[in-house]
Design a protein around this motif. Sequence first.
Motif, PDB file in Angstrom:
ATOM      1  N   ARG A   1       0.790  -0.978  -0.192  1.00 35.40           N
ATOM      2  CA  ARG A   1       0.031   0.141  -0.455  1.00 35.40           C
ATOM      3  C   ARG A   1       0.941   2.234  -0.219  1.00 35.40           C
ATOM      4  NH1 ARG A   1      -3.615  -2.091   5.316  1.00 35.40           N
ATOM      5  NH2 ARG A   1      -5.608  -3.023   4.069  1.00 35.40           N
ATOM      6  N   VAL A   2       1.536   1.292   0.648  1.00 35.94           N
ATOM      7  CA  VAL A   2       2.363   2.697   0.793  1.00 35.94           C
ATOM      8  C   VAL A   2       3.569   2.607  -0.975  1.00 35.94           C
ATOM      9  CG1 VAL A   2       5.177   3.448   1.870  1.00 35.94           C
ATOM     10  CG2 VAL A   2       2.527   2.185   3.480  1.00 35.94           C
ATOM     11  N   ARG A   3       4.135   1.711  -1.060  1.00 41.03           N
ATOM     12  CA  ARG A   3       4.695   0.978  -2.157  1.00 41.03           C
ATOM     13  C   ARG A   3       3.909   2.208  -3.331  1.00 41.03           C
ATOM     14  NH1 ARG A   3       6.460  -4.817  -2.806  1.00 41.03           N
ATOM     15  NH2 ARG A   3       6.665  -4.581   0.105  1.00 41.03           N
ATOM     16  N   VAL A   4       2.965   1.810  -3.475  1.00 46.58           N
ATOM     17  CA  VAL A   4       1.575   2.092  -4.178  1.00 46.58           C
ATOM     18  C   VAL A   4       1.237   3.969  -4.111  1.00 46.58           C
ATOM     19  CG1 VAL A   4      -0.394   1.865  -5.174  1.00 46.58           C
ATOM     20  CG2 VAL A   4       0.616  -0.293  -4.892  1.00 46.58           C
TER      21      VAL A   4
ATOM     22  N   ILE B   1      -6.088   1.614  -2.851  1.00 45.02           N
ATOM     23  CA  ILE B   1      -4.567   0.932  -2.584  1.00 45.02           C
ATOM     24  C   ILE B   1      -5.316   0.216  -1.107  1.00 45.02           C
ATOM     25  CG2 ILE B   1      -2.952   2.437  -1.427  1.00 45.02           C
ATOM     26  CD1 ILE B   1      -3.375   5.015  -2.639  1.00 45.02           C
ATOM     27  N   SER B   2      -5.970   0.191  -0.626  1.00 43.02           N
ATOM     28  CA  SER B   2      -5.711  -0.292   0.308  1.00 43.02           C
ATOM     29  C   SER B   2      -6.451  -1.966   0.060  1.00 43.02           C
ATOM     30  CB  SER B   2      -7.337  -0.292   1.241  1.00 43.02           C
ATOM     31  OG  SER B   2      -8.502  -0.027   1.395  1.00 43.02           O
ATOM     32  N   LEU B   3      -7.203  -1.978  -0.725  1.00 44.11           N
ATOM     33  CA  LEU B   3      -7.383  -3.335  -1.046  1.00 44.11           C
ATOM     34  C   LEU B   3      -6.889  -4.027  -2.368  1.00 44.11           C
ATOM     35  CD1 LEU B   3      -9.938  -5.484  -0.868  1.00 44.11           C
ATOM     36  CD2 LEU B   3     -11.310  -4.153  -2.100  1.00 44.11           C
ATOM     37  N   ILE B   4      -6.316  -3.025  -3.251  1.00 44.25           N
ATOM     38  CA  ILE B   4      -5.840  -3.288  -4.266  1.00 44.25           C
ATOM     39  C   ILE B   4      -4.600  -4.372  -4.378  1.00 44.25           C
ATOM     40  CG2 ILE B   4      -4.403  -1.780  -5.039  1.00 44.25           C
ATOM     41  CD1 ILE B   4      -5.869  -4.017  -7.761  1.00 44.25           C
ATOM     42  N   THR B   5      -3.627  -4.033  -2.897  1.00 45.65           N
ATOM     43  CA  THR B   5      -2.918  -4.903  -2.732  1.00 45.65           C
ATOM     44  C   THR B   5      -3.109  -6.537  -2.151  1.00 45.65           C
ATOM     45  OG1 THR B   5      -2.201  -4.146  -0.757  1.00 45.65           O
ATOM     46  CG2 THR B   5      -2.150  -3.040  -1.780  1.00 45.65           C
ATOM     47  N   TYR B   6      -4.159  -6.423  -2.606  1.00 48.87           N
ATOM     48  CA  TYR B   6      -4.522  -7.716  -1.647  1.00 48.87           C
ATOM     49  C   TYR B   6      -4.594  -8.807  -2.987  1.00 48.87           C
ATOM     50  CZ  TYR B   6      -5.461  -7.326   3.003  1.00 48.87           C
ATOM     51  OH  TYR B   6      -5.149  -7.246   4.468  1.00 48.87           O
TER      52      TYR B   6
ATOM     53  N   LYS C   1      -2.431   1.068 -13.615  1.00 50.54           N
ATOM     54  CA  LYS C   1      -1.928   2.153 -13.732  1.00 50.54           C
ATOM     55  C   LYS C   1      -0.515   1.769 -13.142  1.00 50.54           C
ATOM     56  CE  LYS C   1      -3.847   5.345 -10.630  1.00 50.54           C
ATOM     57  NZ  LYS C   1      -3.797   6.067 -11.588  1.00 50.54           N
ATOM     58  N   LYS C   2       0.374   2.708 -13.549  1.00 45.15           N
ATOM     59  CA  LYS C   2       1.709   1.954 -13.477  1.00 45.15           C
ATOM     60  C   LYS C   2       2.060   1.933 -12.139  1.00 45.15           C
ATOM     61  CE  LYS C   2       5.691   3.697 -15.215  1.00 45.15           C
ATOM     62  NZ  LYS C   2       6.549   4.928 -15.791  1.00 45.15           N
ATOM     63  N   SER C   3       1.848   2.722 -11.510  1.00 43.81           N
ATOM     64  CA  SER C   3       1.667   2.824  -9.506  1.00 43.81           C
ATOM     65  C   SER C   3       1.726   1.684  -9.466  1.00 43.81           C
ATOM     66  CB  SER C   3       1.002   3.245  -9.333  1.00 43.81           C
ATOM     67  OG  SER C   3      -0.379   3.895  -9.303  1.00 43.81           O
ATOM     68  N   VAL C   4       0.669   1.166  -9.526  1.00 41.84           N
ATOM     69  CA  VAL C   4      -0.235  -0.477  -9.744  1.00 41.84           C
ATOM     70  C   VAL C   4       0.298  -1.707 -10.089  1.00 41.84           C
ATOM     71  CG1 VAL C   4      -2.249  -1.708  -9.151  1.00 41.84           C
ATOM     72  CG2 VAL C   4      -1.857   0.675  -8.360  1.00 41.84           C
ATOM     73  N   SER C   5       1.418  -1.962 -10.836  1.00 42.35           N
ATOM     74  CA  SER C   5       1.350  -2.595 -12.243  1.00 42.35           C
ATOM     75  C   SER C   5       2.850  -3.182 -11.491  1.00 42.35           C
ATOM     76  CB  SER C   5       1.419  -2.338 -13.229  1.00 42.35           C
ATOM     77  OG  SER C   5       1.768  -1.367 -13.673  1.00 42.35           O
ATOM     78  N   GLU C   6       3.694  -1.762 -11.255  1.00 46.29           N
ATOM     79  CA  GLU C   6       5.425  -2.424 -11.638  1.00 46.29           C
ATOM     80  C   GLU C   6       5.228  -2.085  -9.453  1.00 46.29           C
ATOM     81  OE1 GLU C   6       7.421   1.134 -12.567  1.00 46.29           O
ATOM     82  OE2 GLU C   6       6.972   0.783 -14.830  1.00 46.29           O
ATOM     83  N   THR C   7       4.194  -2.550  -9.290  1.00 46.09           N
ATOM     84  CA  THR C   7       3.958  -2.846  -7.565  1.00 46.09           C
ATOM     85  C   THR C   7       3.780  -4.044  -6.817  1.00 46.09           C
ATOM     86  OG1 THR C   7       4.020  -0.233  -6.288  1.00 46.09           O
ATOM     87  CG2 THR C   7       3.796  -1.913  -4.968  1.00 46.09           C
ATOM     88  N   LEU C   8       2.379  -4.159  -7.582  1.00 53.05           N
ATOM     89  CA  LEU C   8       2.175  -5.333  -6.972  1.00 53.05           C
ATOM     90  C   LEU C   8       3.227  -6.554  -7.669  1.00 53.05           C
ATOM     91  CD1 LEU C   8      -0.385  -3.950  -5.602  1.00 53.05           C
ATOM     92  CD2 LEU C   8      -1.291  -5.457  -7.304  1.00 53.05           C
ATOM     93  N   PRO C   9       3.510  -7.960  -6.825  1.00 54.88           N
ATOM     94  CA  PRO C   9       4.750  -9.230  -7.441  1.00 54.88           C
ATOM     95  C   PRO C   9       3.006  -9.503  -8.169  1.00 54.88           C
ATOM     96  CG  PRO C   9       4.351  -8.692  -5.001  1.00 54.88           C
ATOM     97  CD  PRO C   9       3.336  -7.394  -5.420  1.00 54.88           C
ATOM     98  N   ASP C  10       4.314 -11.007  -8.601  1.00 54.87           N
ATOM     99  CA  ASP C  10       3.243 -11.701 -10.055  1.00 54.87           C
ATOM    100  C   ASP C  10       2.153 -12.508  -8.528  1.00 54.87           C
ATOM    101  OD1 ASP C  10       3.342 -12.944 -12.764  1.00 54.87           O
ATOM    102  OD2 ASP C  10       3.513 -14.447 -10.761  1.00 54.87           O
ATOM    103  N   GLY C  11       1.395 -12.907  -9.177  1.00 54.30           N
ATOM    104  CA  GLY C  11       0.725 -14.488  -8.067  1.00 54.30           C
ATOM    105  C   GLY C  11       1.498 -15.185  -8.049  1.00 54.30           C
TER     106      GLY C  11
END
Lengths: 241, 219
Positions: B18-21, B155-160, B192-202
């Motif tokens: 969340r913080v990284r995003v 932001i609070s939910l997408i990181t799940y 969004k780049k902020s999300v795709s570049e933060t979230l690790p691959d499943g």
Amino acid sequence: MILKHFHKLNHISQILLSEMSGLKLHGAWVSPFVFRVKWALKLKGIPFEYIEEDLYNKSKMLLHYNPIHKKVPVLVHGGKPICESMLIIEYIEETWPQNPLLPNDPYEKALARFWVKFADDKGPAVFKVYKSRGEELEKAKEESLEILRTVEKHGLGDKKFFGGEEIGIVDIAFGWMVHWLGAMEEVGGVKLLESDEFPRLHAWINNFKEVHVIKENLPDHHDLVAHLKVLRERLLGQSSS
Amino acid sequence: MADEVILLDFWPSMFGMRVRVALAEKGIKYEYREEDLRNKSQLLLKMNPVHKKIPVLIHNGKPICESLIIVQYIDEVWNDRAPILPSDPYQRAQARFWADFVDKKVHDAGRKIWTTKGEEKEAAKKEFIDVLKVLEEQLGDKPYFGGDHFGFVDISLITYYSWFSAYEIFGEFSIEAHCPKLIAWAKRCLQKKSVSETLPDGKKIHGFINDMRKKLGVE
């Protein structure tokens, strides 16, 4: 006689003023969470109408305003509901900035929010002491002492209140420690807040209780103890400890 | 005068993400430091003595803890761009309420799916789906929880989301089958780049959980 009329007029003027501000607070007299909101509103001098809810027979209005958690407090402002006591207080702070309860500086604000969250997350663990016995009670005692020690060591410092010289949002968040903890200790037959182990907390409790708004707005101790005893019996299923 | 921003974090943590995003949304330069949670650094223990947890944001030497508190702090300090919380007090209260709901409900329900078996697991799956359905209803037909703009609740939910495929594998169910709108929302956020570049691959998260399950003895 004059006093009676004065109180009546005061009550009527409160209702009129609260109609103008359009503020209603749905609450329950035992709840420390409800008192948090009452204190915040009164510290800012904001009139409101208070509606007592029977938690065993919740009103349709309450369930309509808080369908997710179905809990009190709920603040309704111009027909729009806000739920969760500390979120309500942040809303109050942003809508009526007089007599601020939160610091202005973002870092100090983050620190205040940290301790508010701690008070919120850890309160229920401490509350267990009035409704446990035997091994569970021992566990609850240990956990509660750890929590109190953390606040004593890291939260308070040597200031009058958590935020400094004036009462603020963190003090309000820890309000359950002031009146409710004592009642819970009594009902559970435990003593957690010894003054020699917790000098800062003891000093803070005295400072907090001396604030006029707080002094004038606390539930009756005996009523609280009686109520908690009934709850304890319901949960543990016997008439004495 | 340049700001010094350090983030103490752990790569699979949805809280750290969340913080990284938020930092990415605001275009803030920072130093990322990976913590070994079985061997926490002196810095972490000093900066978060109460909980000893990540994430911790250290801004010019001062620590801020708890992911949603950090995100609000970032929004307030770097308030000249990409607002995360709305400006209206009532909308802010709503955003905080739903982020708080995510915090209270999603993590524990999700965790039980990969740490339990049999009946307990089935109950956890049901609870998890029920929580997601409530969130899906809250989203409604809006592109984001924040309305037209990606915001605090998003932001609070997408990181799940990076944990979803692992939940599905261990729980043997499809989240999309139950909550198609929510998955559509997640895919929208991933653009969004902020999300795709933060979230690790499943798959990486799945591997991580596999290791955790072995350590916890869940098989």
